[in-house]
Write a protein that holds these residues in place. Structure first.
Motif, mmCIF file in Angstrom:
data_model
loop_
_atom_site.group_PDB
_atom_site.id
_atom_site.type_symbol
_atom_site.label_atom_id
_atom_site.label_comp_id
_atom_site.label_asym_id
_atom_site.label_seq_id
_atom_site.Cartn_x
_atom_site.Cartn_y
_atom_site.Cartn_z
ATOM 1 N N TRP A 111 32.317 -34.105 15.560
ATOM 2 C CA TRP A 111 32.656 -33.465 17.023
ATOM 3 C C TRP A 111 31.977 -34.999 17.677
ATOM 4 C CZ3 TRP A 111 34.742 -30.232 18.831
ATOM 5 C CH2 TRP A 111 34.333 -28.886 18.293
ATOM 6 N N GLN A 112 30.897 -36.000 16.818
ATOM 7 C CA GLN A 112 30.713 -37.159 17.240
ATOM 8 C C GLN A 112 32.290 -38.123 17.618
ATOM 9 O OE1 GLN A 112 27.570 -39.639 14.752
ATOM 10 N NE2 GLN A 112 26.348 -37.538 15.812
ATOM 11 N N GLN A 113 33.400 -37.844 16.708
ATOM 12 C CA GLN A 113 34.035 -39.235 16.101
ATOM 13 C C GLN A 113 35.394 -39.001 16.967
ATOM 14 O OE1 GLN A 113 34.556 -42.308 14.580
ATOM 15 N NE2 GLN A 113 32.149 -41.701 14.023
ATOM 16 N N LEU A 114 35.183 -36.771 17.251
ATOM 17 C CA LEU A 114 36.540 -36.788 17.890
ATOM 18 C C LEU A 114 36.162 -37.071 19.445
ATOM 19 C CD1 LEU A 114 38.249 -34.609 18.425
ATOM 20 C CD2 LEU A 114 37.104 -33.236 18.806
ATOM 21 N N PHE A 115 34.984 -37.171 19.618
ATOM 22 C CA PHE A 115 34.812 -37.081 21.267
ATOM 23 C C PHE A 115 34.847 -38.754 21.351
ATOM 24 C CE2 PHE A 115 32.244 -33.071 21.406
ATOM 25 C CZ PHE A 115 32.978 -32.406 22.193
ATOM 26 N N LEU A 116 34.432 -39.956 20.541
ATOM 27 C CA LEU A 116 34.348 -41.164 20.610
ATOM 28 C C LEU A 116 35.922 -41.582 20.566
ATOM 29 C CD1 LEU A 116 31.445 -42.704 18.394
ATOM 30 C CD2 LEU A 116 31.818 -42.305 20.908
ATOM 31 N N SER A 117 37.298 -40.627 20.160
ATOM 32 C CA SER A 117 38.556 -41.022 19.987
ATOM 33 C C SER A 117 38.891 -40.526 21.141
ATOM 34 C CB SER A 117 38.560 -40.445 18.968
ATOM 35 O OG SER A 117 39.251 -38.756 19.009
ATOM 36 N N LEU A 118 38.119 -39.993 22.151
ATOM 37 C CA LEU A 118 39.104 -39.655 23.712
ATOM 38 C C LEU A 118 38.449 -40.285 24.660
ATOM 39 C CD1 LEU A 118 38.395 -35.868 23.977
ATOM 40 C CD2 LEU A 118 39.779 -36.574 22.159
ATOM 41 N N THR A 119 37.247 -41.153 24.187
ATOM 42 C CA THR A 119 37.722 -42.249 25.324
ATOM 43 C C THR A 119 37.964 -43.294 25.470
ATOM 44 O OG1 THR A 119 35.818 -43.204 23.444
ATOM 45 C CG2 THR A 119 34.396 -41.695 25.189
ATOM 46 N N PRO A 120 37.546 -43.937 26.605
ATOM 47 C CA PRO A 120 38.378 -45.788 26.563
ATOM 48 C C PRO A 120 38.443 -46.412 25.829
ATOM 49 C CG PRO A 120 37.984 -44.594 28.996
ATOM 50 C CD PRO A 120 37.123 -43.757 27.425
ATOM 51 N N ALA A 121 39.434 -47.027 25.145
ATOM 52 C CA ALA A 121 39.334 -48.348 23.965
ATOM 53 C C ALA A 121 38.451 -49.245 24.340
ATOM 54 C CB ALA A 121 40.768 -48.648 23.104
ATOM 55 N N SER A 122 38.272 -49.769 26.058
ATOM 56 C CA SER A 122 37.663 -51.119 26.172
ATOM 57 C C SER A 122 36.083 -51.079 25.265
ATOM 58 C CB SER A 122 37.496 -51.047 27.659
ATOM 59 O OG SER A 122 37.122 -49.883 28.326
ATOM 60 N N GLY A 123 35.585 -50.052 25.381
ATOM 61 C CA GLY A 123 33.868 -50.286 25.341
ATOM 62 C C GLY A 123 33.519 -48.655 24.301
ATOM 63 N N GLN A 124 31.856 -48.335 24.615
ATOM 64 C CA GLN A 124 31.114 -47.350 24.687
ATOM 65 C C GLN A 124 31.158 -46.380 26.047
ATOM 66 O OE1 GLN A 124 28.180 -47.236 22.886
ATOM 67 N NE2 GLN A 124 27.163 -48.724 24.443
ATOM 68 N N GLY A 125 31.280 -47.453 27.307
ATOM 69 C CA GLY A 125 31.369 -46.660 28.422
ATOM 70 C C GLY A 125 29.914 -46.542 28.775
ATOM 71 N N LEU A 126 29.513 -46.356 29.953
ATOM 72 C CA LEU A 126 28.162 -46.549 30.538
ATOM 73 C C LEU A 126 27.347 -44.859 30.056
ATOM 74 C CD1 LEU A 126 27.075 -48.324 32.954
ATOM 75 C CD2 LEU A 126 27.268 -46.466 34.264
ATOM 76 N N ARG A 127 26.284 -45.862 30.033
ATOM 77 C CA ARG A 127 24.896 -45.106 29.316
ATOM 78 C C ARG A 127 23.677 -44.859 29.632
ATOM 79 N NH1 ARG A 127 23.306 -43.725 23.266
ATOM 80 N NH2 ARG A 127 23.117 -46.745 22.870
ATOM 81 N N LEU A 128 22.928 -43.549 29.715
ATOM 82 C CA LEU A 128 21.979 -43.834 30.679
ATOM 83 C C LEU A 128 20.572 -43.249 29.101
ATOM 84 C CD1 LEU A 128 21.848 -42.240 33.657
ATOM 85 C CD2 LEU A 128 20.778 -44.229 32.943
#
Length: 241
Positions: free
Chosen positions: A62-79
């Motif tokens: 599940w972690q790898q699946l959702f990571l594959s759906l995010t933009p390839a530029s980076g991990q994105g914003l996170r709080l």
């Protein structure tokens, strides 16, 4: 399959009517800056139930699946919540990661009554990102929302209580570095891959006492057998059998 879709996984045996095309289990397609995904399996709860309890295969999937759906530029914003349990009138600190350094990100807190409150944001250094602090004045469910200069968004919700919670329910990440410093200061060592403490077997001699009911004694069972045998022989001698 739709035009432009990417097949990520197929069934090894189940094929379509043409006898050549394997049925698709997982596929994704570009949508905006990310992807949409189609997962065509069923009974997902059986995945975890059929594996050993120490296996992390399902979580990794599940972690790898959702990571594959995010933009390839980076991990994105996170709080990330950094402080102790959330209680009324006690400051709560958050760490904002992945934000663009072009401009100061905007962060607001939505109170349980729905009122938005802007929160001050300060830099924590080039590598540590940004730091946000909230001092809640109401108990209930709070939501923190962040937006950076590139349009990236992140949010986190937390329950604020009047009474402090124990550290076991604080929902904080493990402070590995703090544990390491504590171990070094006390002459200890963190338990990692190699065993730290050698197991020693100790034999303690103690007087053992066993108790058993009277009918479980050998002599008592033998006495009953003699009485039964005597009665059986007497009946045969007197021709009562």
């Amino acid at each position: 399959m739709k035009a432009g879709a990417e097949v990520l996984a197929v069934h090894p045996k189940d094929v379509e009517a043409d006898g050549r095309t394997h049925r698709v289990l997982l596929a994704r397609e570009q949508f905006g800056d990310g992807f949409t995904v189609a997962l065509t399996t069923d009974l997902l709860w059986r995945w975890k139930m059929s594996l050993p309890h120490e296996s992390k295969a399902v979580e990794k999937f599940w972690q790898q699946l959702f990571l594959s759906l995010t933009p390839a530029s980076g991990q994105g914003l996170r709080l990330v919540k950094d402080s102790a349990p959330a209680t009324v009138n006690h400051p709560i600190t958050f760490r904002l990661e992945g934000a663009s350094a072009v401009a100061l990100p905007k962060v607001i807190a939505v109170a349980p009554n729905g009122d938005p409150q802007p929160l001050p944001v300060r830099s924590s250094g080039a590598s540590a990102g940004w730091q946000v602090e909230l001092n809640p004045d109401l108990d209930g469910r709070w939501e923190i929302r962040a937006v950076d200069a590139t349009g990236g968004q992140a949010r986190i919700s937390l329950a604020v209580t009047k009474q402090p919670q124990t550290m076991e329910t604080a929902n904080l990440p493990a402070d590995v570095e703090g544990l390491r410093r504590l171990a070094e200061s006390t002459g200890g060592k963190l338990i990692e891959d190699d065993p730290v403490f050698q197991q020693q077997s100790a034999v303690i001699a103690a007087e053992e006492k066993h108790s058993s009911p009277l009918w479980n004694q050998k002599w008592f069972l033998g006495l009953l057998l003699v009485i039964y045998g005597t009665e059986l022989l007497t009946r045969r001698w007197m021709k009562l059998l």
